[in-house]
Design an enzyme around this catalytic site. Sequence first.
Site, PDB file in Angstrom:
ATOM      1  N   HIS A  31       0.796  -1.227   0.000  1.00 35.08           N
ATOM      2  CA  HIS A  31       0.000   0.000   0.000  1.00 35.08           C
ATOM      3  C   HIS A  31       0.824   1.269   0.000  1.00 35.08           C
ATOM      4  CE1 HIS A  31      -3.885  -1.950   0.677  1.00 35.08           C
ATOM      5  NE2 HIS A  31      -3.232  -2.808   1.432  1.00 35.08           N
TER       6      HIS A  31
ATOM      7  N   LYS B  68     -12.220  -1.186   4.493  1.00 35.88           N
ATOM      8  CA  LYS B  68     -11.536  -0.998   3.232  1.00 35.88           C
ATOM      9  C   LYS B  68     -12.532  -0.907   2.081  1.00 35.88           C
ATOM     10  CE  LYS B  68      -7.867  -2.635   1.923  1.00 35.88           C
ATOM     11  NZ  LYS B  68      -6.825  -3.555   1.464  1.00 35.88           N
TER      12      LYS B  68
ATOM     13  N   CYS C 211      -2.175 -26.207 -16.026  1.00 37.99           N
ATOM     14  CA  CYS C 211      -2.844 -24.907 -16.056  1.00 37.99           C
ATOM     15  C   CYS C 211      -1.849 -23.779 -15.822  1.00 37.99           C
ATOM     16  CB  CYS C 211      -3.933 -24.853 -14.984  1.00 37.99           C
ATOM     17  SG  CYS C 211      -5.259 -26.037 -15.232  1.00 37.99           S
TER      18      CYS C 211
ATOM     19  N   CYS D  26      -8.195 -25.494 -13.325  1.00 38.25           N
ATOM     20  CA  CYS D  26      -8.742 -26.774 -12.897  1.00 38.25           C
ATOM     21  C   CYS D  26      -8.587 -26.968 -11.388  1.00 38.25           C
ATOM     22  CB  CYS D  26      -8.133 -27.944 -13.664  1.00 38.25           C
ATOM     23  SG  CYS D  26      -6.614 -28.636 -12.989  1.00 38.25           S
TER      24      CYS D  26
ATOM     25  N   CYS E  14      -3.511 -32.219 -11.360  1.00 31.06           N
ATOM     26  CA  CYS E  14      -2.158 -32.413 -10.822  1.00 31.06           C
ATOM     27  C   CYS E  14      -2.091 -32.926  -9.395  1.00 31.06           C
ATOM     28  CB  CYS E  14      -1.355 -31.131 -10.953  1.00 31.06           C
ATOM     29  SG  CYS E  14      -2.015 -29.775  -9.955  1.00 31.06           S
TER      30      CYS E  14
END
Lengths: 568, 412, 117
Positions: A129, A334, A492, A527, A532
């Site tokens: 920030h 926030k 992926c 996925c 995996c």
Amino acid sequence: MNLSALNRKLDAISPGIHAFIDDGAVHIEGQCSSYDDVVRCGILAARLHSRGVVNDCTCADVKEEPMRLPETQDLSLDGRSFDVVVIGAGVVGCAIAMELSHRNLSVAVLEKEYDVAVRASSRNDGMIHPGIDLHPGQRKTYFNCRGNRMYTDLSQRLGFKFIRNGSYVVFDRWWNLLTVPFFHLRAAMCHVDGVRYVTHRKLGRLQTSVASWQKGAMFLPSSGIVEPYQATVAFAENAADNKASFFFDTAVLDLICTDGLVSQVITNRGTIHALSVVNAAGVYSDRIAALANDRFFTIHPRKGTEMILDKDAGSITESVIAKVPFSDVKQHTKGGGVVRTASGNILVGPDAHETIQREDDSTSSQSITDILAKHKATVPSLDKRQIITYFSGTRACTYEEDFVVERSTKAGNLVHAAGIQSPGLTAAPAIAVEVASDIDNIFSDIYKRSIKVRSDAILTRKAPHVVSEMPLQQRDELIRSNPDYGQIVCRCEQVSRGEIIEVLRSSLPVYNIDAVKRRCRCGMGRCQGSFCSPSVAGIIAEEAHCSFESVCKGLGVFVKGKVKETSR
Amino acid sequence: MIDVLVIGGGPGGLAAAVSASKAGASVMLLDREHALGGILKQCIHDGFGLQRFHKQLSGPSYAQAFIDEILLLPVDIRLDCFVFEVSCLEDGSFRVLASSRDGIIDVNALAVVSATGCRERTARQVSIHGDRVSGVFNAGCIQNLVNLHGYMPGQRCAILGSGDIGLIMARRLTLEGAEVVGVFEAKKTPSGLERNIHQCLDDFGIPLHLGCTVTRTIGHRRLEAVEVADTDDAMNPILSTSRIVSVDSLIVSVGLIPEVELLKNLPVKMDSRTHGPVIDQKGMTSVPGLFCCGNSSLVYDLVDYVSLASETAGQSAAKWAKNRGLARKTEIQVHPSGPLLFISPSLIDMDSSSVRFFFRASEELEGRTLTLCQNGHEIFKRTYSVLRPPQMETFEIRTELLDPDHAVEASL
Amino acid sequence: MNLVCVNCPKGCRLTAIKDENGNISVTGNSCPKGIEFATSELECPMRFLTTTVALSPEMAKRFGFERLPVISTEKVPRDRMVEISLSLASCVVSKPLRIGETAAKASGFIFAASCSF
């Protein structure tokens, strides 16, 4: 407001609630009908601007669930002793451990979860920030702006990705333009560098996905983005490289004090002797303080939910787009935003809801709907179908909505780094510098030991390989030196077997599918690990020399039982 | 320079590579796994090959037929080989980059056949909320764990989604000793083949709860229960009907999505109905020389049809490599109307003797007629006594029946 | 009982009825196989059983996976499928097989390898 005015207001909320001052802190007690009322009482008490609020009010509607404790119970750490025991391996605890590990001190980090950054430290948008929305007088502002500047050097030395891409605070009404001088003033007071106004025409050219009705924005160039868990892992691994010890599945159950000093830390794995203690226990940091009879603040957890959108939605923004913080009345709530993470995904959120449950990481469809609706106004192309996943975390908020970074007045060798909520990630390195300095003073004052940074301290960490980002030639050479880097396991995110083994052979390996996921992105794609996870579990079992069945994914075991083992 | 490069060694890629090689093209096949067969390796149940071989084969057996055939052909097969980029070169050929244990593979090909299969929709994409616990699996993932590695998700399972994979796994888990408490389906009608409802659920007394979905997962570390609720017509949960079901595992089977990641950086036109690329009857995409077949072009339910369409794609790719630079002579668009989920191909290349169509109805229908018209003239008509979305239909027409100047209106 | 015949791709929709005397009548079939199928479905449904058996560590390394898919060489009674599947628990294949070769025997049924390795 004074004490009697407070008592009148508290009585109006619920008869019988009363406040008194003890050792500089406001204590409130009594019975409320709801938890929301308990929080309201605490917020009122904070207006006294005392040392802190100790909220002992109870409520009838909800009950706080007990702390989730590790399942192990043994004496594996019994009798060990360390110069410093850091409680909590979030980004703050790990940054502190890293700072201390460079010194001539023996350091241990105790963490009740199975890995670093399991809770709030991995459940945020990774924003570094600029600090424009912070109050000039607050501790968080002090630490945020110093921490912000430290990230360039840290990311380079410790090998984690940090992109300082700046952020926009978008105006949605013409009257917001009147706040421009106020932005500049705040920037000066909070030491935020480079703030400038962008006209609505220019914004439209720079950010094509912003709604057509935008009225311009403030550009904050010091804003940046990291992957928060990777930054935490980098701090932790550097600490481990410098011989700091990390003990996971280790919860602090009690603190024994002798002659005004914490002498022993009681855990589910035995009793550890400590010359000093750092309280970086997040949502439980007030409990740790209480164990040392030093309770002067209370954590009221505030839950936030965020969602991750498909990388294809990444064309939405290169920088962070947030709504004007001043159109939200409460500055601690926030505004949230639409953020492009360091890895290219789009993150939307967070929202904020008070909750009594300190470890509530559940999500709800209502918060997803609300968050999307809120940010669709600024970025109309947001769509529910782009959602890959969502997650929640709990912020460790004090009623003062500020950090508690100070030496304990009750236990001379205890330092608090407590009540850290946003901007905790940004502030962490600066908090670490201050806490390390407190520890230096403790050792020179109490133990007459001179603490200094060792000449052989390891100050750099090699960034782990990311084959998907390597130039072809380099990638080819790496594969020829180690074929595992050529075998892609996570399709992926294009993560190789070599990268998975690399994180399992780091200086701080954690043999858990989600720990591997957080470190090398394996399972974070579309996925969500469907393809995996079996392979990753197999690699973990090989590297950890354990059975496939004992491999865990997050908090629980991955598979349960073998085929043909049971019959109905 | 390779004539035809096939990406994927599952049923789509195998059929395409075999037919391309038999047509005389030099063929290279790249597969990211350690063995050929693709998803069929883990589909150990039978029911494959009824159309093509008139036998009831298991997935691995069906694949074995193609594997035995391809090993006798001069196809250059590379395993553990992951293609990460396909790009078009100026001369119309393709550059393919892949990662393998031997290094980066960088090859050029005249034609590319993409047969990368599909992936599953995840639990989060159907808004399952609640506690973050382990014990929640996608059906494909648990099929892999159970069938190839021998591990169970738990002993008391709930299944969300009555698609074929969910139904198949209901039976598999029962046969391996677990109790499947029920299959939950948000729609009011089942998503899988009728044959599977009978042989996977009815045969084992597993209840099917239609119009009911899983909304929340409950547990401390691992799954302990799920919350289910009835759904309204828009498939949204009706919260007042929520109830808790005690289970230790949840299998999620909520739809397949063609995997088209590799095509993202190419100027490939996508079909919003099939969610794959727009293809003609030969499987060619809008990029000349780039073909797509199998589940990555559209989601099939019978692997026999995958083999059929992929063979055509392979032959066409081989022909393309031989007669390079010949763009489509004439192409006609196919416009669907009525309750058609999709009809493929959406483009017809007149330079071919026949067109094989595949289509799915978007709802359960009885006694409907599929008609193909051009400029008001009827070219083809077939009436179906029953049409169900999970059951894809196919038919073939001769291209000579078609008028090259008008689009085909396909209506149901 | 209404059922769909699975003997060939035609998939005739059959109706099978059993009267008080135990006689079964079948309608909707296009060939005798349909009558055979419907009758057996009503009396004693039979199914092919597909499952997996364990591979020895050396064979698992060769195959790449710990389990070998197998299929019963003949149909087994539907109501005994779970029992027969579980009875294969102790079988281990410790030599390479070609598709169709016997992999295991249990409860009087033979199971053939579904693929070669």
